[in-house]
Structures are given as structure tokens and as C-alpha cells.
Design a protein around this motif. Sequence first.
Motif, mmCIF file in Angstrom:
data_model
loop_
_atom_site.group_PDB
_atom_site.id
_atom_site.type_symbol
_atom_site.label_atom_id
_atom_site.label_comp_id
_atom_site.label_asym_id
_atom_site.label_seq_id
_atom_site.Cartn_x
_atom_site.Cartn_y
_atom_site.Cartn_z
ATOM 1 N N VAL A 175 11.465 2.603 -45.335
ATOM 2 C CA VAL A 175 10.957 2.593 -43.962
ATOM 3 C C VAL A 175 12.119 2.531 -42.971
ATOM 4 O O VAL A 175 12.121 3.230 -41.947
ATOM 5 N N PHE A 176 13.119 1.720 -43.262
ATOM 6 C CA PHE A 176 14.301 1.637 -42.392
ATOM 7 C C PHE A 176 14.983 3.001 -42.271
ATOM 8 O O PHE A 176 15.423 3.393 -41.182
ATOM 9 N N LYS A 177 15.051 3.721 -43.384
ATOM 10 C CA LYS A 177 15.699 5.031 -43.368
ATOM 11 C C LYS A 177 14.908 6.020 -42.520
ATOM 12 O O LYS A 177 15.492 6.804 -41.755
ATOM 13 N N GLN A 185 17.408 1.979 -35.114
ATOM 14 C CA GLN A 185 18.136 1.200 -36.106
ATOM 15 C C GLN A 185 17.435 -0.138 -36.283
ATOM 16 O O GLN A 185 17.243 -0.885 -35.318
ATOM 17 N N MET A 186 17.043 -0.444 -37.501
ATOM 18 C CA MET A 186 16.276 -1.653 -37.784
ATOM 19 C C MET A 186 17.186 -2.775 -38.263
ATOM 20 O O MET A 186 18.252 -2.536 -38.823
ATOM 21 N N ALA A 187 16.739 -3.999 -38.035
ATOM 22 C CA ALA A 187 17.469 -5.181 -38.485
ATOM 23 C C ALA A 187 16.487 -6.159 -39.114
ATOM 24 O O ALA A 187 15.424 -6.439 -38.541
ATOM 25 N N SER A 226 11.071 -7.748 -39.134
ATOM 26 C CA SER A 226 12.163 -6.876 -38.703
ATOM 27 C C SER A 226 12.085 -6.640 -37.204
ATOM 28 O O SER A 226 11.038 -6.832 -36.577
ATOM 29 N N ALA A 227 13.204 -6.236 -36.649
ATOM 30 C CA ALA A 227 13.285 -5.932 -35.226
ATOM 31 C C ALA A 227 14.243 -4.752 -35.051
ATOM 32 O O ALA A 227 14.775 -4.210 -36.020
#
Length: 298
Positions: A175-177, A185-187, A226-227
Motif C-alpha cells: 500500500v505504501f508503494k 509518501q507514507m510514514a 500511518s500518516a
Amino acid sequence: MNETTFFLLVALLYGGICVAGGWQVMQAERRQAWRRRISCRFVSLQNRLSLQIHCIAIGSWRVQQRMTTAIMATLQGILHRPFITVVTLGLLALPALIALVLSPQSERENYPDARVQADPVVTALLRGEQLVPPPALPPDMFLAKELDLIRPHIANASRDWTLLDSEFRQRLLTVFKLMENHGYQMALIEGYRSPGRQSQLAQLGPQVTSAGAYQSYHQYGLAADSAFFRNGKIVISERDPWVMEGYRLYGKFAETAGLVWGGRWHMMDYGHVELRKPAKLQNKQYYCLKYNYSLPWN
């Protein structure tokens, strides 16, 4: 069975019970009893009107006296007809009881899951290479006051990817990709959460979490919050249109990856996703040993 069909059946069942109950009451009561009741109601109405006129003249203390008398008379009427009272209360409570017993419930957090079909692109990514977690962000980024207001005590949260379930980790990284391909950009701001920390957060109130220890998938490495990372800062604010569009994409990609998204819950948690694995939740002792945590009853 969908929700519309379910509540329609409940409404039809309730209507049928009400009609049957009303018919039984009508058969049990004679016409003479109804006439006496109507006559008593008429006399009672006259008395109330007289009471109101009388109260204007003699003051409020007599109002209290008459109100007490009326309440006592009502209670006596209820006690004299217990069958009708019980039937009436039962009919009033029946819809809520039926909805409580028969409505679908989730296994954790008491929120419904979204039913979505797997996306072929996501499925291909999940079957491909093993994705590597991104570099950890500096701890100072999680000390911002505005961040702590939204996520209490977030500076003390675990962001260790190795503590997450391996299957859940790969789905989340996928999902981040996908989010990165769309300019986001996820963190990871919190992954595994100890039972002790879960209990502390639960004490802050339902606006933070309504789940106690071992009632959240965080305790099993199967949930993450996540944010977004933008201009060197962690961004969570829902007032930002860019952020809300990102959450919409995040929820879409998370659900197509087989995850449950908190944005569909009654108390929406846009950054939360989890992987439901009920079979893994049965053995709490295993997770205590894995995460080096002692059970409170040991």
C-alpha cells in the motif's frame, strides 16, 4: 443478507407481533371495560383542566400535591393491569433486542468490515518481491505538539516493522508503494502496541480508543497507524484537502490489499489499517512470549 433486507424483516416481524398482541388484548377486554376506560379518561381530562384553573388561583404547592396524586393513580393502574403493562414494555423493547442479537458484529473494535474484491494489480505486487521497510524517521519528528493532540503519547509508540506480522507487513508496504506512485509518501507512526500501552490509551476515553488490552489488533502485530510525510513533517490534519484525498486513496489501496480500513468505522480512524486473522488471536501466551510481555494475571 444485506442490512436493508435485515431491518425490513425486523420491521415486518415487529409489526406482526404488534398486530397479534393488539388483537389478543382486544379479545381479552370486553366492550364494557373500554367504555369505562373512555369514561374515566374523559373524567380525568376534566379533572386536569379543573386542576390547571385551580392552580392558577391557589398557587404552585397544590400543583405538586395533585401531580403526586395523579402519579400514584397511574402507578396503581399499572399494578392493576400487569399483563397489559408487561406486553406493552416487551413490544417496545423487542426491536432493540432483535437488532442487538441478530445484527452482524465484528470480532474486534465492534466495527463492520468493508467487503471488497481483490485488485489484480495489488495481487500481483503481493506475489512479487519482498518489499523492504523504508528508513526510520528521526524520533524528534514525533514530538510536535499538534501531532500529540491528535495522537496522544505518539512519541512513545513503537515503529519497529520487524514486530509486525510478516503477511501484514508486506501488504502494508505494498500500500505504501502504491501511495508513493500517486505522490504520497507514507510514514508508520505506530505498529505493534503492548497490552500495557493499550490499557493506558483506553483510559483516555473512547475518543482515543474503545479497545482495552488484547482487544486491538495492534497487540498481535496485525494493525498499524500511518500518516503522510510532507516537507519534512508528519501531516495528519483532516482539514487539509490534500491529506483527505490521500486518506481516500490510502483506504482504497488498503482494502484492495485485503486490509480493514478504519476510515469506514463509526468513529473514523483514517490512518488505521489491520489484517484480520482470528485464528492467531486464540493463543495470547504465544504473543506474550514473542513480545516479551508478562500476562497481568501471572
